[in-house]
Design a protein around this motif. Structure first.
Motif, PDB file in Angstrom:
ATOM      1  N   SER A 191       0.759  -1.386  -0.010  1.00  0.00           N
ATOM      2  CA  SER A 191       0.045   0.253   0.058  1.00  0.00           C
ATOM      3  C   SER A 191       0.849   1.375  -0.143  1.00  0.00           C
TER       4      SER A 191
ATOM      5  N   LYS B  33      -4.771  -1.498  -1.738  1.00  0.00           N
ATOM      6  CA  LYS B  33      -5.069  -0.808  -0.553  1.00  0.00           C
ATOM      7  C   LYS B  33      -5.185  -1.999   0.518  1.00  0.00           C
TER       8      LYS B  33
ATOM      9  N   THR C  90     -12.545  -2.061   2.132  1.00  0.00           N
ATOM     10  CA  THR C  90     -11.664  -1.475   1.092  1.00  0.00           C
ATOM     11  C   THR C  90     -12.146  -0.122   0.870  1.00  0.00           C
TER      12      THR C  90
ATOM     13  N   SER D 173      -8.004   5.606   4.308  1.00  0.00           N
ATOM     14  CA  SER D 173      -7.378   4.762   5.784  1.00  0.00           C
ATOM     15  C   SER D 173      -5.993   5.480   6.053  1.00  0.00           C
TER      16      SER D 173
ATOM     17  N   THR E 291      -5.354  10.279  -5.288  1.00  0.00           N
ATOM     18  CA  THR E 291      -6.091  10.869  -4.139  1.00  0.00           C
ATOM     19  C   THR E 291      -6.126  12.364  -3.986  1.00  0.00           C
TER      20      THR E 291
ATOM     21  N   ALA F 176      -0.723   3.581  -2.433  1.00  0.00           N
ATOM     22  CA  ALA F 176      -2.047   3.300  -2.870  1.00  0.00           C
ATOM     23  C   ALA F 176      -3.252   4.495  -2.671  1.00  0.00           C
TER      24      ALA F 176
ATOM     25  N   GLU G 105      -6.188   6.425  -1.856  1.00  0.00           N
ATOM     26  CA  GLU G 105      -6.867   6.708  -0.698  1.00  0.00           C
ATOM     27  C   GLU G 105      -6.312   6.104   0.552  1.00  0.00           C
ATOM     28  N   CYS G 106      -4.938   5.864   0.553  1.00  0.00           N
ATOM     29  CA  CYS G 106      -4.312   5.570   1.636  1.00  0.00           C
ATOM     30  C   CYS G 106      -3.221   6.874   2.115  1.00  0.00           C
TER      31      CYS G 106
ATOM     32  N   ASN H 182      -3.068   0.069  10.368  1.00  0.00           N
ATOM     33  CA  ASN H 182      -3.940   0.708   9.324  1.00  0.00           C
ATOM     34  C   ASN H 182      -5.171   1.121   9.958  1.00  0.00           C
TER      35      ASN H 182
END
Lengths: 452, 217, 988
Positions: free
Chosen positions: C299, C315, C575, C579, C621, C653, C655-656, C690
């Motif tokens: 990730s 993710k 998912t 995060s 992102t 990754a 959205e991380c 996480n």
């Protein structure tokens, strides 16, 4: 065109002028006239600026050149730009008084004293810069080849060493050349002086000049030799400054065109700065009949011509990277034009190339306000040229991971503005204490006129 | 009108001009001469020591080998200064009460080191290595002068970089056979191998001796 | 300055990259964008007075360092000639000490409890340089950046120096009285009120002491807390095997490696050994061991992922799905897993096929930040593919008490709140700073009647405890520690405690009533029993000399995953949504090294950031949220909020958000306090790595980053050369390595030694160990954040980072750049005073004391490896004077400096060889960077000796010189990067 014609016939000195009037007018400025207010004002401002230089220099020496914006990769910043710029301004004067003396141009005599004095102080300011910019300023003398106990010598392959010698010779010779030119006028002032202090002051400077035929003969020979010596020197000095960079490998520096490029730029700023100072002084000292429209006209035309040469240089500068097809060099040039420091690039183009094209038009050429503004623009533009030249090549060299920018600090500014103060202060002293135009040379001009 | 300057003015002017020239010449001369004066080189500098140790007595007189005290000279960059114990090997037996040795005894008793004043000081950016010089047949006296005859140790050479280079550029005349390195009174005799032979024996290549990296790191 | 980066129009970038044909190297988004950002930079060029003034004066960090050095009692760097220097010989010379000769002593450093063998070089009794111990299985001579910097930690003048009680100075006797009192009081209650909080413990002797303590105080409890713990690893083992088991990987035997955000090269116990073995299998021209293939699923970028032939960015939730798919496909789990829908199925299919093709020769490894089920799945897959006994070995746990940190700490707090705790001993754990926000340790600590903290620094925990006892540094005490494979090392003190520190052994002994106990004797006694050696003295001296206790490695155990383990697995994480990923920092770890200037100023491998952490987010992102580099954002998680600057990180990754631990310290001395943002303020025990459900909002303001790499266009195709194994083996042409030696003059003949270096881009993992090693060896000062931001970092060796390929999952290349020691060195001709010249071995030497500082040499260096002392950086560096390396000049203000190929080492070797009239053997001289490198990426030696390693490297077809078109003829050359992708996978 008629007007232009008449202007070309405009005499280099007012027809009514004779030996007496010129000597009287010019020496009275020094001996009789009370110091005008504008002088105090100007001198005061210059001294304040000069004070700034002193403060900046002390702070610099105390804390190290880290107080400037210089970094790795941009290890050279304003100091070097200032240096090249001042040297350029200096060359103009020497060129006028030496080369045009050799070709026997009458108009030269009206302006050479200004120009040379400017040369003197500009060269002095230029001389300070390389020393300030050293990491260990106190050891600058290691560049001088003397038999040291270390048993080693300077690196004679280094352009900086050539530069060191060039600058040293140039400053020393400029002083001598300027002073020799002064001697007969000092004698005149001595003889016209009424106060004892003035008599002694000018008497000492005159070195016992009596104007005997023998004096004049020796004088002429020496001056001719000096002139013949200075003309090529001024060319070489600035070429060597150009070599500082041409001998470097940095993309954008590594090119043979810089010596002429720098020299032409130097003359350009030389003419401009001469006009910039001459026009106001001429007005303030009521010298219209001695420094005539003709002088201004000639220098303006010179400026236009030099500007065109410079434009050609700029074109070449743009052409070569693409012609040579070296990736890094192309990038460096484009970066200079559109990158972080592009501002200086476009300022320089507009002020040095685009605007001066107005000088094609005779009417504008004769508009003194416009001339002053244009010359001012050119002087400024030349600084931006030097800055852009020094910084962008460094900021954008071969290794992209070390591409960076330069941002100046107030201590960079202190050194630049302060050095301007130094030059102006010197110039104000000069116009107060010495004849701003060479009296005896004007007398020669009048004599030649009468002969003709 | 009256003359501004008296008849003497020219004379004075000449005096001034000539002396000005003189000053310039003098300054130039200073730059050349001053560094080589004793004042600048410090040759003969004899700092006071806690104990007036005499190399003359111990080396020439008693015939002690340099390495008896300066034990590290053959292995290390430093020659090594003798620990108090070395002094006491003898002086626990002889001159046990001599006043001049009081500091030594005190040092031993209080386990406090003796503080000798440096005679030879090199700048921090110079990395001199005793062992290699000794190994290559450079005698102690080459740099330390007639150390064996010094009642009090004094600085015998300038240690100028130029002085170092004189030898590094042309080491041959300064070489001696291995056995003679620590002999304070050695001088060439008919039987001594020629400089050229020594150069070959020691594999010395002067061309590489003047690399800056030899001494500066 | 670095920060105000130009806004990157990401959709445009995608289009741009889409248009690109062939490999296109790029360094950053700004650079891809190629937006001039005209006005902003004009602004930079002519800053208004105010801005300039800020730059001019407000060099906070720098001034702090200055102030600190003043406090230290003078400008340490000032090398003014004193009037009369003195020579102070020993009274009695210690045996074996020869003035001017260095000595070496073995010991070990530990990180999260696990030991790494080191050898310290001493000059005149002072330990000055850390090297890996070639005899130690966890090091094999390599070392990490943290290990290299440990020597600065030893000398750190900001370490606690006095015992304090409630903040007041306290005497040693007061401490002893207190301990005696406590012992008595606790004895009465059988220690029911006694609690012990330690970090992970592998030290047999410490464990033994704690056992003794538990016997003396049966009611006491021992708690453990590590912020960067291995709970998930242990839980994974529990899931798979039903009990805790440690695994030892053997990368040397793995033809195929699958890394699940693996920290095998960066942080896992034994990572240095893993790196060595791994690199040994990535040598394209090594006939004996064919190049291995590496897959990475992660990730956030890891050092292992950067080397991967196929790097799948997912993710966390998807990783869990993907691994279940793999497990199902290789019969390591329920067969219905085999058809779980997951993204990047095509790559996964290729991976699965490859795994099955390499049965018994493949290795799956997951990082500690992965959830327990991932670890369980890894065990299952390794087992199903016959990895056990081949590429993976299982051993009994190395830790003395393999317990779950979060639970343990939570219990402690519960006990305290219930008033069950009377006396709490905290041994070297800065819990007040590192504990999860939802475990209120800070509040709890105030409730403890008697809290005693043994810590190296007056940190956040010391502030909250009644007693603070300065702890001895690892190099100041007798102890022992075990490595990843169980190998024990006896740690011997390298120096008397500089600041009167005490060891944990000492404190526990006092508590056990062993009043005047001597750690050494106790340790010897323990080992006399443990070793059972007939000749103990020989055993002891040998163990100390070698730095390893002979055959103390743990014996392999035979275990197999429970057949029904799959049913016990917790369900994969959701998912959806943003995060937050907490990850240890490569330099500061969990924050314990925050006041180590070297580690703070070390550029991180991917971001190249110094003196900062950031919310690292994926380009996609950033696109979605309309964020740009160095924007400020507010991270909100379970009601807790934290402001952090944004760093857009390709290969992250979507959205991380990755946030590095260890920053935002409140009490970390002048160097570490207030650097970066404190991730622990958001971290919870439940989601320690996480955390889903993150809310992110842009707030006003922009942050000034100090990144060593300045963001500009990248046209350096010729700087990095990359190819694939396929091309190399002639299936398609290799990119030609054009070179030109054209010269009008005959070159100088180097007939003697010709020093040269070769750096393998295949082996370099970007771990920065060489950079710090160089800093330690060559007295390179720390300059502080403001100066770094102004482009004045002093590192002689830097590791450039290049990207290749798509924005979201680019391939990463690391390129270490020392001085090239060009034979036609451009820097030399332009120096007016001959301060930089060539020597007869072809080294480009820099003579500091001759330099006047024109800086033309730096301008003229195409590789930009020269560094300039714009200020008196060495003088302002707070480290004590005696910690500088006496073999290297400490540079003053206004002189240029650069990599010297460790000339002090080459010169010393040449002197030794010359004394013996023998040639220098190959490998006799190691440069500091070479010696530190865990993967042996750097080879140095005499290229005139055709048998030498460097000559052989340079003979290879893969060898190339950077910018060789300039005909500088560098002595430093590179080995072309070769990847070994799976032909069956079509990379987009």
């Amino acid at each position: 065109m008629a007007t232009a014609e008449t202007h070309w016939r405009e005499p280099v000195i007012g027809p009514e002028q004779n030996y007496a009037t010129v000597s009287e007018h010019l020496s009275d400025l020094v001996l009789v006239q009370r110091t005008p207010l504008w002088w105090y004002a100007g001198f005061g401002v210059s001294m304040l600026l000069f004070l700034w230089l002193v403060v900046a220099a002390v702070y610099l020496l105390a804390n190290g050149i880290g107080v400037w914006g210089v970094n790795i990769p941009v290890a050279w910043g304003w100091a070097l730009a200032n240096y090249v710029w001042w040297i350029g301004i200096a060359s103009g004067g020497t060129f006028i008084s030496s080369l045009f003396y050799l070709v026997g141009a009458d108009w030269r005599n009206g302006v050479n004293r200004f120009a040379e004095s400017l040369t003197l102080f500009a060269a002095a300011a230029a001389g300070l810069m390389p020393i300030f910019h050293l990491g260990r300023q106190g050891l600058f003398y290691w560049l001088f080849p003397y038999p040291s106990v270390m048993g080693i010598w300077p690196q004679f392959r280094s352009p900086l060493l050539w530069d060191f010698f060039a600058l040293l010779c140039y400053i020393l010779n400029s002083i001598v050349f300027w002073y020799i030119g002064l001697i007969p006028d000092c004698a005149t002032l001595r003889d016209r002086a009424t106060t004892r202090r003035a008599q002694i002051f000018y008497g000492l400077l005159a070195l016992g000049w009596r104007g005997s035929a023998r004096h004049w003969r020796n004088y002429k020979i020496v001056y001719l030799v000096m002139a013949g010596f200075m003309a090529p020197m001024v060319v070489s000095v600035h070429s060597i400054v150009g070599l500082d960079f041409a001998a470097g490998i940095a993309a954008g520096w590594h090119s043979t065109q810089w010596p002429p490029y720098f020299f032409i730029g130097a003359l350009y700023s030389g003419w401009a700065s001469t006009l910039l100072l001459m026009i106001p002084i001429r007005r303030l000292y009521r010298l219209e009949r001695i420094v005539t429209e003709r002088h201004i006209e000639v220098i303006a035309k010179l400026m236009l011509a030099t500007g065109l040469m410079l434009a050609y240089c700029y074109a070449l500068e743009a052409f070569q990277p693409f012609y040579r097809g070296d990736q890094a060099e192309r990038d460096a040039y484009l970066y200079g034009a559109f990158g972080a420091h592009a501002g200086s690039f476009w300022v320089r183009n507009s002020l040095n190339i685009f605007l001066p094209q107005l000088l094609w038009i005779p009417a504008l050429r004769r508009n003194r306000v416009l001339l002053v503004l244009l010359s001012f623009g050119i002087v400024v533009g030349m600084w931006f040229e030097r800055f852009n030249f020094v910084v962008t090549a460094l900021a954008h060299d071969y290794i992209p991971s070390y591409w960076f920018t330069f941002s100046a600090t107030i201590w960079d500014e202190g050194i630049l503005y302060g050095s301007i103060g130094l030059v102006l202060a010197g110039f104000f002293l000069f116009i107060r204490l010495l004849p701003v135009v060479s009296m005896f040379e004007l007398r020669e001009v009048i004599r030649r006129k009468e002969r003709a | 009108m009256a003359a501004i300057f008296g008849p003497r003015a020219n004379f004075y002017t000449q005096i001034v001009l000539i002396s000005a020239g003189g000053v310039i010449v003098a300054l130039a001369a200073m730059i050349l001469i001053l560094p080589n004066t004793g004042y600048a080189t410090d040759i003969g500098f004899t700092p006071p020591q806690p104990v007036p140790f005499s190399h003359q007595h111990h080396v020439s007189g008693l015939g002690l080998d340099c390495r008896y005290c300066h034990t590290a000279v053959e292995q290390s960059a430093d020659a090594g200064m003798p620990p108090t114990h070395t002094c006491m090997t003898c002086h626990s037996q002889i001159w046990t009460n001599a006043a001049m040795l009081a500091p030594v005894r005190q040092s031993l008793a209080e386990k406090q080191p003796l503080h000798w004043n440096r005679v030879y000081t090199l700048p921090d950016y110079v990395y001199f290595d005793h062992s290699i010089h000794v190994a290559k047949g450079i005698g102690c006296t080459e740099c330390h002068g007639p150390i064996g005859d010094m009642p009090l140790t004094y600085k015998a050479t300038s240690l100028y970089m130029g002085w170092c280079l004189d030898c590094h550029r042309n080491p041959a005349p300064h070489l001696r056979p291995h056995e003679a390195v620590f002999d304070p009174h050695w001088h060439r005799t008919a039987s001594t191998p020629s400089p050229a032979q020594l150069m070959a024996e020691y594999h010395i290549h002067p061309a590489t001796l003047t690399d800056c990296s030899v001494c500066h790191r | 300055m670095t920060a105000p980066s130009t806004p990157a129009d990401l959709p445009a970038l995608r289009r741009k990259l889409a248009q690109e044909t062939g490999p296109r190297f790029w360094r950053s988004l700004e650079e891809l964008a190629e937006t001039p950002a005209f006005l902003e930079l004009l602004q930079q060029e002519f800053p208004p007075f105010a801005a300039a003034a800020v730059q001019g004066f407000d060099r906070r960090r720098f001034l702090q360092l200055m102030a600190a050095s003043m406090a230290l009692g003078g400008l340490t760097g000032c090398q003014k000639e004193v009037e009369q220097r003195q020579l102070s010989p020993y009274v009695e010379q210690p045996p074996g000490i020869v003035p001017g000769l260095s000595r070496h002593y073995a010991t070990a450093t530990s990180l999260d409890g696990f030991g790494y063998g080191v050898i310290l070089r001493h000059e005149m009794g002072r330990p000055l340089k850390v090297e890996g111990n070639p005899d130690h299985p966890a090091s094999l001579g390599g070392s990490s950046a943290i290990g290299q910097a440990s020597i600065l930690g030893l000398y750190d003048p900001y370490r606690a120096q006095t015992i304090t009680q409630n903040g007041q100075l306290a005497s040693d006797s007061a401490l002893r009285t207190m301990l005696v009192e406590r012992a008595a009081a606790l004895g009465a209650t059988h220690g029911s009120g006694l609690r012990l909080l330690t970090g992970a413990v592998t030290s047999p002797s410490l464990a033994a002491q704690i056992d003794a303590l538990r016997k003396a105080y049966p009611q006491m409890a021992w708690h453990q807390w590590e912020a960067v713990d291995r709970d998930t690893v242990r839980d994974g083992a529990r899931l798979a095997f039903g009990r805790v088991i440690d695994t030892v990987c053997d990368f040397a035997r793995a033809d195929l490696v699958l890394g699940i955000e693996s920290d095998a090269l960066s942080a896992a116990p034994g990572h240095l050994r893993y790196a060595r073995d791994f690199a040994a299998r990535r040598r394209p021209d090594d006939a004996k061991s064919p190049m291995s293939r590496l897959y990475a699923i992660e990730s956030t970028p890891t050092l292992l992922g950067a080397k991967a032939d196929h790097r799948l960015v997912m993710k966390p939730g998807n990783i869990q799905h993907a691994l279940r798919l793999v497990a199902g496909a290789v019969k390591a789990g329920p067969s219905d897993w085999a058809n779980i829908p997951v993204p990047q199925a095509q790559e996964l299919a290729g991976l699965i096929a490859d795994l099955q093709a390499h049965r018994g020769r493949c290795l799956v490894h997951a990082g500690r930040a992965q959830p327990a089920d991932i670890h369980a799945l890894c065990h299952a897959i390794n087992h199903a593919l016959d990895g056990f006994g081949q590429t993976v070995h299982t051993i009994e746990p190395v830790e003395a008490l393999p317990t779950d940190g979060d639970t343990s700490l939570a219990e402690l707090v519960a006990d305290i709140e219930a008033g069950r705790v009377d006396t709490l001993f905290i041994l070297g754990v800065n819990a007040a700073y590192t504990a999860p926000a939802d475990i209120g340790i800070a509040a709890a600590l105030r409730l403890v009647p008697h809290s005693i903290y043994l810590g190296e620094r007056a940190d956040e925990t010391a502030e909250l405890c009644h007693w603070h006892i300065p702890a001895a540094h690892e190099y100041e005490m007798w102890s022992d520690v075990r490595a990843y494979d169980g190998t024990a090392t006896i740690q011997q003190p390298q120096v008397r405690p500089l600041y009167g520190g005490r060891s944990a052994h000492e404190i526990l002994a006092m508590l056990l009533g062993e009043a005047r106990r001597d750690d050494r004797t106790a340790l010897r006694e323990r080992w006399r029993h443990a070793s059972g050696a007939a000749d103990f003295e020989r055993f002891w001296t040998e163990a100390l000399r070698a730095g390893v206790v002979p055959n103390s490695a743990a014996a392999p155990t035979r275990v197999a995953p429970r057949p029904d383990y799959a049913t016990a697995l917790p369900p994969p994480a959701a998912t959806a949504g943003l995060s937050l990923l907490y990850r240890p920092d490569l330099g500061l770890w969990d924050g314990r090294f925050a006041d180590n200037g070297w580690l703070q100023e070390m550029a991180r491998p991917f971001t190249r950031l110094t003196w900062d952490n950031a919310a690292e987010i994926a380009p996609a992102t950033a696109e979605r949220l309309g964020l740009q580099q160095s924007d400020m954002v507010e991270l909100a998680l379970d009601g807790k909020k934290l402001r952090a600057p944004v760093w857009i990180l390709p290969g992250q990754a979507a959205e991380c958000v990755t946030l590095r631990l260890g920053y935002g310290r409140r009490r970390a001395g002048p160097v570490g306090t207030g650097v970066g943002v404190n991730a622990y303020r958001l971290r919870s025990a439940r989601n320690g790595w996480n955390a889903p459900g993150l809310a992110l909002a842009k707030v006003s303001g922009r942050h000034l980053f100090a990144s060593e790499q300045h963001e500009w266009l990248m046209h350096g195709e010729n700087l990095i050369r990359a190819t694939t194994l396929e091309q190399l083996h002639g299936k398609s042409p290799v990119p030609e390595a054009g070179t030109s030696d054209a010269s009008l003059y005959p070159g100088f003949a180097y007939d003697g030694i010709a020093w040269a270096m070769s750096i393998s881009l295949n082996s370099c993992i970007g771990c920065q160990a060489c950079v710090i090693a160089c800093q330690a060896e060559n007295n390179i000062p720390v300059v502080g954040k403001e100066e770094v931001a102004r482009g004045r970092i002093m590192h002689w060796l830097r590791i450039d980072r290049y990207y290749e390929g798509p924005l979201d999952a680019p391939a990463t290349h690391f390129q270490p750049v020392p001085c090239m020691h060009c034979e036609n060195a451009p820097c030399e001709v332009v120096c007016p005073v001959q301060a930089t010249v060539h020597d007869s071995q072809g080294l480009n030497v820099m003579v500091y004391n001759r330099c006047v500082g024109t800086r033309f040499c730096s301008n003229n260096c195409p590789y930009k490896v020269r560094r300039f002392n714009f200020f008196d950086y060495s003088g302002d560096d707070p480290r004590p004077r005696e910690s500088w390396n006496p073999e290297v000049t400490v540079r003053g203000r206004g002189v240029m400096e650069k990599c010297t190929y460790c000339i002090q080492r080459t010169r010393q070797a040449m002197i030794e060889a010359d004394k013996a009239n023998r040639p220098i053997a190959d490998g006799e001289v190691l440069t500091a960077c070479q010696q530190a490198c865990p993967t042996q990426a750097i080879v140095f030696g005499n290229k005139n000796d055709t048998a030498s390693a460097v000559a052989r490297r340079k003979a290879s077809a893969l060898d190339y010189a950077m910018l060789d078109e300039l005909n500088t003829r560098p002595r430093t050359s590179y080995e072309t990067a070769v990847r070994n992708p799976n032909p069956s996978i079509k990379t987009s």
